[in-house]
Design an enzyme around this catalytic site. Structure first.
Site, PDB file in Angstrom:
ATOM      1  N   HIS A  70      14.600 -47.518  -0.184  1.00  0.00           N
ATOM      2  CA  HIS A  70      15.239 -48.248  -1.272  1.00  0.00           C
ATOM      3  C   HIS A  70      16.428 -47.430  -1.760  1.00  0.00           C
ATOM      4  CE1 HIS A  70      15.967 -50.622  -4.710  1.00  0.00           C
ATOM      5  NE2 HIS A  70      15.577 -49.714  -5.568  1.00  0.00           N
TER       6      HIS A  70
ATOM      7  N   CYS B  48      11.818 -53.939  -6.883  1.00  0.00           N
ATOM      8  CA  CYS B  48      12.491 -53.372  -5.701  1.00  0.00           C
ATOM      9  C   CYS B  48      11.559 -53.224  -4.504  1.00  0.00           C
ATOM     10  CB  CYS B  48      13.108 -52.024  -6.044  1.00  0.00           C
ATOM     11  SG  CYS B  48      14.133 -52.103  -7.502  1.00  0.00           S
TER      12      CYS B  48
ATOM     13  N   ASN C  40      22.436 -50.655  -5.916  1.00  0.00           N
ATOM     14  CA  ASN C  40      21.004 -50.982  -5.914  1.00  0.00           C
ATOM     15  C   ASN C  40      20.846 -52.501  -6.009  1.00  0.00           C
ATOM     16  OD1 ASN C  40      18.313 -51.413  -6.549  1.00  0.00           O
ATOM     17  ND2 ASN C  40      18.216 -49.835  -8.146  1.00  0.00           N
TER      18      ASN C  40
HETATM   19  O1  UT7 Z   1      15.542 -49.352  -8.408  1.00  0.00           O
HETATM   20  C1  UT7 Z   1      14.396 -49.134  -9.142  1.00  0.00           C
HETATM   21  C2  UT7 Z   1      14.173 -47.749  -9.547  1.00  0.00           C
HETATM   22  N1  UT7 Z   1      15.312 -47.186 -10.179  1.00  0.00           N
HETATM   23  C3  UT7 Z   1      15.557 -45.898 -10.048  1.00  0.00           C
HETATM   24  O2  UT7 Z   1      14.833 -45.242  -9.332  1.00  0.00           O
HETATM   25  C4  UT7 Z   1      16.685 -45.303 -10.822  1.00  0.00           C
HETATM   26  C5  UT7 Z   1      16.278 -43.946 -11.317  1.00  0.00           C
HETATM   27  N2  UT7 Z   1      17.248 -43.320 -12.216  1.00  0.00           N
HETATM   28  C6  UT7 Z   1      18.448 -42.876 -11.844  1.00  0.00           C
HETATM   29  O3  UT7 Z   1      18.916 -43.114 -10.748  1.00  0.00           O
HETATM   30  C7  UT7 Z   1      19.191 -41.988 -12.819  1.00  0.00           C
HETATM   31  O4  UT7 Z   1      18.318 -41.582 -13.841  1.00  0.00           O
HETATM   32  C8  UT7 Z   1      20.445 -42.658 -13.444  1.00  0.00           C
HETATM   33  C9  UT7 Z   1      21.559 -42.747 -12.403  1.00  0.00           C
HETATM   34  C10 UT7 Z   1      20.112 -44.017 -13.971  1.00  0.00           C
HETATM   35  C11 UT7 Z   1      20.964 -41.790 -14.580  1.00  0.00           C
HETATM   36  O5  UT7 Z   1      21.241 -40.476 -14.131  1.00  0.00           O
HETATM   37  P1  UT7 Z   1      20.667 -39.211 -14.928  1.00  0.00           P
HETATM   38  O6  UT7 Z   1      21.183 -38.027 -14.241  1.00  0.00           O
HETATM   39  O7  UT7 Z   1      19.171 -39.359 -15.002  1.00  0.00           O
HETATM   40  O8  UT7 Z   1      21.353 -39.352 -16.320  1.00  0.00           O
HETATM   41  P2  UT7 Z   1      20.683 -39.523 -17.765  1.00  0.00           P
HETATM   42  O9  UT7 Z   1      20.093 -40.874 -17.917  1.00  0.00           O
HETATM   43  O10 UT7 Z   1      19.809 -38.338 -18.050  1.00  0.00           O
HETATM   44  O11 UT7 Z   1      21.960 -39.416 -18.686  1.00  0.00           O
HETATM   45  C12 UT7 Z   1      22.743 -38.224 -18.719  1.00  0.00           C
HETATM   46  C13 UT7 Z   1      23.955 -38.487 -19.580  1.00  0.00           C
HETATM   47  C14 UT7 Z   1      23.649 -39.131 -20.928  1.00  0.00           C
HETATM   48  O12 UT7 Z   1      24.499 -38.595 -21.894  1.00  0.00           O
HETATM   49  P3  UT7 Z   1      23.988 -37.465 -22.928  1.00  0.00           P
HETATM   50  O13 UT7 Z   1      22.857 -38.112 -23.670  1.00  0.00           O
HETATM   51  O14 UT7 Z   1      23.544 -36.321 -22.061  1.00  0.00           O
HETATM   52  O15 UT7 Z   1      25.198 -37.191 -23.734  1.00  0.00           O
HETATM   53  C15 UT7 Z   1      23.988 -40.583 -20.701  1.00  0.00           C
HETATM   54  O16 UT7 Z   1      24.353 -41.244 -21.894  1.00  0.00           O
HETATM   55  O17 UT7 Z   1      24.857 -39.391 -18.897  1.00  0.00           O
HETATM   56  C16 UT7 Z   1      25.193 -40.463 -19.797  1.00  0.00           C
HETATM   57  N3  UT7 Z   1      25.437 -41.678 -19.010  1.00  0.00           N
HETATM   58  C17 UT7 Z   1      26.641 -41.972 -18.503  1.00  0.00           C
HETATM   59  N4  UT7 Z   1      27.824 -41.344 -18.562  1.00  0.00           N
HETATM   60  C18 UT7 Z   1      28.856 -41.903 -17.912  1.00  0.00           C
HETATM   61  C19 UT7 Z   1      24.561 -42.636 -18.648  1.00  0.00           C
HETATM   62  N5  UT7 Z   1      25.177 -43.569 -17.929  1.00  0.00           N
HETATM   63  C20 UT7 Z   1      26.462 -43.181 -17.813  1.00  0.00           C
HETATM   64  C21 UT7 Z   1      27.582 -43.738 -17.165  1.00  0.00           C
HETATM   65  N6  UT7 Z   1      28.763 -43.062 -17.242  1.00  0.00           N
HETATM   66  N7  UT7 Z   1      27.531 -44.878 -16.476  1.00  0.00           N
END
Ligand code: UT7
Length: 325
Positions: free
Chosen positions: A252, A113, A282
């Site tokens: 970004h 990115c 993204n």
């Molecule tokens: O571009 C290069 C760099 N990239 C980034 O900087 C991205 C950085 N990361 C993020 O933007 C976020 O971490 C995400 C948007 C990817 C995820 O958000 P989060 O608040 O960090 O969620 P998480 O990964 O901690 O997941 C929380 C929960 C999980 O469920 P449990 O384990 O708590 O039951 C995931 O399984 O949300 C669940 N989950 C979803 N639920 C519904 C993950 N993806 C989804 C989804 N829909 N699409």
């Protein structure tokens, strides 16, 4: 000629829109989850027959036309991408071929990115040292080709697109600073496990879906917030500017929460931060140049305005640049 400037910009985003509602039918997710956790409402998906070079040339043609520079004068093409048409040759060579440009330096730059800002820094250096007169600097990605459409952790995040800028020498310096860094120890937090020389493609790698982007989102998020802030501050310090001097921040677009955290850290109001994540998601290396070209198109940038570009991505890599428009 003392400096380097951006002569023109261009961008292309595919017509096909994939909404959060469409994704609800594909994986176990909801519009509410995607909107509140990421800020994304929809993203664009390229036509199956279009590769990254096809997206890039659509952006490049607009920038070349706007620049008034005959394409024969372009003597450097850099494409920031990690989704090239082929592993070999570089997609920049295909961009050149499709634009009718040859016998000049053309290469891809792989910094995920951060690829566009890294590419800008290389083109800037080459113009400064006389190795290039006019550079076409692109960030172009077809992430839909490396997205696992069964993985809700990643498939809701990404989109396709291309943005670019034409750089040339100028009497005045318009690039006030660059600040770029990387740390390979984070490689497995955001990567494509197979298809390279470590794990070449086999039936097994395909079966195990190892040719798609894998990301540990939460861990990546934390590093992204701190590194984006750090690199932005570093670029500002080198340029000798303060938050009040900034007309527009072009960050970004990985997550609206990361963007808002950056704005808070920099003490810059969100009105001065360009956001298009809701519309295109993204797009990795394409994100910053698409946003820059859209800001340019909207007339948000006037002569001498100070623009801060900031990116973070796989590697991990991070990059910032301060530009006087
Ligand atoms: O571009 C290069 C760099 N990239 C980034 O900087 C991205 C950085 N990361 C993020 O933007 C976020 O971490 C995400 C948007 C990817 C995820 O958000 P989060 O608040 O960090 O969620 P998480 O990964 O901690 O997941 C929380 C929960 C999980 O469920 P449990 O384990 O708590 O039951 C995931 O399984 O949300 C669940 N989950 C979803 N639920 C519904 C993950 N993806 C989804 C989804 N829909 N699409």
């Amino acid at each position: 000629m003392k400096g380097v400037k951006i002569i023109s910009t261009g961008y292309y985003i595919p017509e096909k829109i994939l909404t959060n509602q469409d994704l609800e039918k594909m994986v176990d997710t909801s519009d509410e989850w995607i909107t509140t956790r990421t800020g994304i409402k929809e993203r664009r998906i390229a036509d199956e027959k279009d590769a990254v070079s096809d997206l890039a040339i659509k952006a490049a043609r607009k920038a070349i036309e706007k620049s008034g520079i005959p394409k024969e004068k372009i003597d450097l093409i850099i494409n920031g991408t990690f989704t090239p048409d082929y592993p070999l040759p570089a997609s920049a060579c295909l961009v050149g071929e499709k634009l009718g440009i040859k016998n000049v330096q053309m290469f891809d730059l792989s910094a995920a990115c951060s690829g566009f800002i890294y590419s800008l820094s290389v083109a800037y250096s080459m113009i400064k040292t006389g190795l290039s007169n006019y550079a076409l600097v692109i960030g172009s990605e077809k992430l839909s080709a490396v997205t696992d459409w069964q993985d809700r952790n990643t498939c809701v995040l990404f989109g396709d697109g291309a943005g670019c800028a034409i750089l040339g020498a100028s009497h005045e310096e318009h690039f006030l600073s660059f600040s770029c860094g990387a740390d390979g120890s984070y490689r497995e937090l955001l990567y494509i496990p197979a298809g390279g020389s470590l794990n070449p493609a086999t039936e097994e790698t395909v079966k195990n879906r190892l040719h798609f982007v894998k990301m540990e989102g939460n861990k990546t998020f934390k590093v992204a917030v701190s590194k984006m802030a750090e690199v932005a501050r570093g670029a500002m310090k080198k340029a000798g500017i303060s938050s009040e001097d900034i007309k527009l921040v072009i960050p970004h677009q990985a997550n609206i929460r990361i963007i808002e955290a950056l704005a808070r850290f920099l003490n810059v109001p969100m009105e001065k931060v360009f956001v298009n994540i809701d519309k295109i998601g993204n797009c990795s290396a394409a994100t910053v140049p698409v946003a820059l070209a859209q800001a340019d198109e909207k007339g948000l940038l006037k002569k001498d305005d100070i623009v801060l570009l900031v990116a973070f991505g796989g590697g991990f890599t991070w990059a910032g640049a301060v530009i006087k428009w």
